[in-house]
Design an enzyme around this catalytic site. Structure first.
Site, PDB file in Angstrom:
ATOM      1  CB  THR A 117      -0.912   0.021   1.244  1.00 43.77           C
ATOM      2  OG1 THR A 117      -1.569   1.281   1.331  1.00 43.77           O
ATOM      3  CG2 THR A 117      -0.118  -0.182   2.521  1.00 43.77           C
ATOM      4  CE1 TYR A 141      -3.824  -1.831   4.904  1.00 42.66           C
ATOM      5  CE2 TYR A 141      -3.550   0.451   4.227  1.00 42.66           C
ATOM      6  CZ  TYR A 141      -3.741  -0.877   3.906  1.00 42.66           C
ATOM      7  OH  TYR A 141      -3.828  -1.258   2.590  1.00 42.66           O
TER       8      TYR A 141
END
Length: 328
Positions: A117, A141
């Site tokens: 990501t 995250y």
């Protein structure tokens, strides 16, 4: 040769299954169906219901189906949730990924593609970010994904394993043929939420923060069509199979759209207004992040075909209508 897709019953994973089947590949999906749907897995692919941390199951599946590549999508992806539940994210995204990587090594899988990501970078100042930029995640995250990248790097240095980590920017849209799309209940992705609001599934959409240092005060993101992203994975697989070395590459278009610009695009495509409400910032959300994807273009030969916000929105809206028919 067979490809194992973890999380293949979910949003991006189900598109990857279709992309591989279209390319003539044999596919096995491993998914515990915590957020995915068994109906999202095509009949042509085998579905194994289970956890990536179940190493006996994973290794038996690898040997039974002669898996030569793993494409790893399984994980948790909501930034604010990771701030409130960091240990849950480290368990699901990092600890379980470690088990999967170990299973790949023990079973002799030579190729591994990881769903990473842009959140590994943290916030930027609006300029396109390249892979050599500092990795300073602003949420658990992002950190959980970066830790998995590090494990892959070190495992590849110690074992006969080559990997590709693709750092996604904001994935949106749906299969242009209407076979799959984002179906997660309670999704938080902007275009998904805006399309649900536009089709009457939500009474309103919230804009989280209008005081960012951007042109209209809302956060800016690089929105990439999920089908173009699936193509990048297919190209990464072909590169690894032909002897390509390990690689980290961004997947984005290099175009930034603000939250308000995206909402206006949804209104434009759907052809009517809907209720937009302003709220405060969410924890962990960076101001602006846009991709420099030159490496993916050079190393993978990636040539996006759906780089248009109205096209992305149109496919997302079509999928919302398909879901409405499915659930009626």
């Amino acid at each position: 040769m067979t490809v194992l897709i973890t999380g293949g019953a979910g949003y991006i994973g189900s598109h990857m299954v279709w992309k591989l089947l279209d390319a003539g590949e044999d596919v096995v999906v491993l998914d515990r169906l915590s957020t995915g749907f068994d109906w999202a897995v095509p009949a042509e692919a085998e579905l194994v219901v289970g956890d990536i941390a179940d190493q006996d199951l994973v290794e038996a599946t690898i040997r039974r189906r002669r898996i030569d590549a793993i494409i790893h999508f399984a994980g948790s992806v909501v930034v604010p949730d990771s701030v409130s539940d960091p240990l849950g994210y480290y368990l699901n995204n990092t600890v379980r990924s470690r088990a999967l990587i170990e299973s790949a090594v023990r079973a002799g899988v030579p190729h591994f593609i990881f769903s990473s990501t842009a959140a590994v970078y943290g916030g930027t100042h609006g300029e396109p970010v390249a892979e050599n930029a500092p990795t300073l995640p602003e949420s658990p995250y992002g950190t959980s994904k970066l830790m998995t990248e590090t494990m892959l790097r070190d495992a590849a240095a110690a074992h006969p394993l080559a990997y590709t980590a693709l750092r996604y920017f904001n994935v949106s849209g749906a299969d242009p043929k209407g076979r799959t799309g984002q179906s997660t209940r309670g999704a938080t992705h902007l275009i998904k939420v805006a399309c649900e609001t536009a089709t009457g599934k939500r009474p309103f959409i919230e804009v989280f923060g209008t005081d960012y240092p951007t042109a209209d005060g809302t956060g800016v993101r690089d929105y990439i069509h999920v089908w173009d992203l699936a193509e990048a994975h297919l190209l990464a697989l072909r590169r690894l199979r032909t002897g390509g070395t390990s690689l980290v590459a961004n997947c984005g278009y290099g175009n930034g759209y603000s939250v308000l610009q995206v909402i206006e695009a949804v209104k434009r495509v759907v052809g009517h207004d809907f209720d937009v409400r302003i709220s405060g910032r969410r924890p962990g959300d960076p101001v602006s992040i846009v991709a420099n994807a030159d490496r993916a273009r050079a190393e993978l030969g990636w040539r996006p075909q759906l780089d248009d916000i109205d096209t992305i929105v149109g496919h997302a809206l079509a999928w919302e209508e398909a879901l409405k028919r499915r659930n009626s």
